[in-house]
Design a protein around this motif. Structure first.
Motif, short mmCIF file in Angstrom:
data_model
loop_
_atom_site.label_atom_id
_atom_site.label_comp_id
_atom_site.label_asym_id
_atom_site.label_seq_id
_atom_site.Cartn_x
_atom_site.Cartn_y
_atom_site.Cartn_z
N THR A 84 -1.21 34.92 1.01
CA THR A 84 -0.06 34.89 0.09
C THR A 84 0.46 36.30 -0.17
N SER A 85 -0.44 37.24 -0.40
CA SER A 85 0.00 38.63 -0.63
C SER A 85 0.67 39.19 0.62
N ASN A 86 0.13 38.84 1.79
CA ASN A 86 0.75 39.29 3.05
C ASN A 86 2.14 38.68 3.22
N MET A 87 2.28 37.40 2.82
CA MET A 87 3.57 36.71 2.94
C MET A 87 4.61 37.35 2.03
N SER A 176 -3.10 27.98 4.40
CA SER A 176 -3.73 28.68 3.29
C SER A 176 -2.87 28.63 2.04
N VAL A 177 -1.54 28.74 2.23
CA VAL A 177 -0.63 28.69 1.08
C VAL A 177 -0.47 27.26 0.58
N VAL A 178 -0.22 26.34 1.51
CA VAL A 178 -0.01 24.93 1.14
C VAL A 178 -1.27 24.34 0.53
N SER A 233 3.67 46.92 -0.95
CA SER A 233 2.46 46.28 -0.42
C SER A 233 1.31 46.36 -1.41
N ILE A 234 1.10 47.52 -1.99
CA ILE A 234 -0.01 47.70 -2.92
C ILE A 234 0.21 46.89 -4.18
N GLY A 235 1.47 46.79 -4.63
CA GLY A 235 1.77 45.95 -5.79
C GLY A 235 1.34 44.52 -5.56
N PHE A 236 1.68 43.98 -4.39
CA PHE A 236 1.32 42.59 -4.10
C PHE A 236 -0.18 42.44 -3.86
N GLU A 237 -0.81 43.42 -3.22
CA GLU A 237 -2.25 43.30 -2.97
C GLU A 237 -3.04 43.32 -4.28
N VAL A 238 -2.58 44.11 -5.24
CA VAL A 238 -3.28 44.18 -6.53
C VAL A 238 -2.94 42.96 -7.39
N GLY A 239 -1.73 42.44 -7.26
CA GLY A 239 -1.28 41.38 -8.15
C GLY A 239 -1.44 39.96 -7.65
N LEU A 269 0.73 30.78 -11.73
CA LEU A 269 1.66 31.78 -12.24
C LEU A 269 2.00 32.84 -11.22
N MET A 270 1.05 33.18 -10.33
CA MET A 270 1.30 34.29 -9.41
C MET A 270 2.39 33.97 -8.40
N PHE A 271 2.58 32.68 -8.08
CA PHE A 271 3.66 32.32 -7.18
C PHE A 271 5.01 32.56 -7.84
N ILE A 272 5.07 32.31 -9.14
CA ILE A 272 6.33 32.52 -9.88
C ILE A 272 6.59 34.01 -10.05
#
Length: 289
Positions: A84-87, A176-178, A233-239, A269-272
């Motif tokens: 998900t973070s990679n996506m 993995s996402v679905v 990238s780092i924002g998404f990897e951490v979050g 919540l993280m998807f939103i």
């Protein structure tokens, strides 16, 4: 929430497949990014391995969370990023190579860090008067079996049968996402009468954690004078965390359904927040261009 076929069989098997899919996208050369971009990797690891758990710990204290919910919050904070973070990084035109490398490295560290810090968290928040325990060595072995081994198998398949690996990896990436959506939907439906209570217990804490670490990851990278793409990238990897792994640790390895609640609320919540963050990043890049 009750431990059943979902937590005992389906979740571990799905996690194995997800990690196998990650391995299908990795080559030994990808790990050279650790050496090629040591500064970016170092900042990413500090954000995810140190600052993220620290922020979760202080949020648990500030919100005076119930002990089991507090431990569950620590577990989701200890989980690595994932597909998900990679996506989200890809959609936001971030540094995908850095994102994948961080996910891979943290996924290799997680089988050792999660059991140790979770056990310490259980002792701190729950004391010794609890029926639940987490044998550290046994848990490390279990996590190695369902995370590191499938990654290694995936890399082996990619090395020998690259065309087949590419086809399977594409399917498993979306799986993995679905699957995470599917599992959360099952948990929500099964516990429909209690979902409001779950969000009352952990919703605000997980939302604050998610937003705080997304912002923290980005500004930590900017403070280190990394590029815009690397900061994204780092924002998404951490979050953005691997919710499936957190559910496996809480529900399968520990066997405490209450500890699964923060993983459920955080994953929803993280998807939103991730989508909103991706839109902001994309719009800002568009205006800059």
């Amino acid at each position: 929430m009750t431990a059943d076929l979902l937590t005992q069989v389906i979740l571990p098997l799905a996690l194995f497949l997800i990690m196998f899919g990650m391995g299908l996208s990795l080559r030994p050369a990808d790990f050279k990014n650790v050496l090629a971009s040591p500064k970016a990797m170092g900042i990413g690891l500090i954000g995810q391995m140190l600052l993220l758990p620290l922020v979760a710990f202080f949020i648990a204290l500030a919100f005076k969370l119930p002990p089991e919910i507090a431990v569950g919050l620590m577990i989701i904070a200890l989980a690595p990023g994932g597909a998900t973070s990679n996506m989200f990084t890809y959609l936001s035109k971030g540094d995908v190579s850095l994102s994948i490398s961080l996910t891979a490295v943290v996924s290799l560290i997680a089988p050792f860090s999660i059991p140790i810090i979770t056990a310490l968290s259980m002792t701190y928040f729950m004391g010794n008067a609890t029926e639940f325990s987490l044998p550290i060595v046994k848990t490390i072995i279990q996590l190695l079996v369902i995370t590191v081994i499938p990654v290694a198998l995936g890399m082996l398949v990619l090395a020998r049968w690259s065309q087949i690996a590419a086809k399977i990896e594409h399917v498993l990436k979306w799986f993995s996402v679905v699957f995470l959506f599917f599992i959360i939907a099952l948990i929500v439906l099964k516990n429909a009468d209690n979902m409001m209570n779950f969000f009352m217990q952990a919703g605000l804490a997980t939302l604050v954690l998610n937003i705080a670490v997304l912002i923290l990851g980005v500004y930590l990278a900017k403070w280190a004078k990394l590029s815009e793409a690397q900061s994204t990238s780092i924002g998404f990897e951490v979050g953005i965390q691997n919710g499936t792994l957190a559910l496996v640790v809480a529900g399968t390895l520990i066997g405490n359904s209450t500890m699964m609640i923060p993983a459920v609320t955080y994953s929803l919540l993280m998807f939103i927040t991730g989508a909103a963050f991706a839109m902001l990043v994309t719009r800002r890049k568009g205006r800059t261009a």
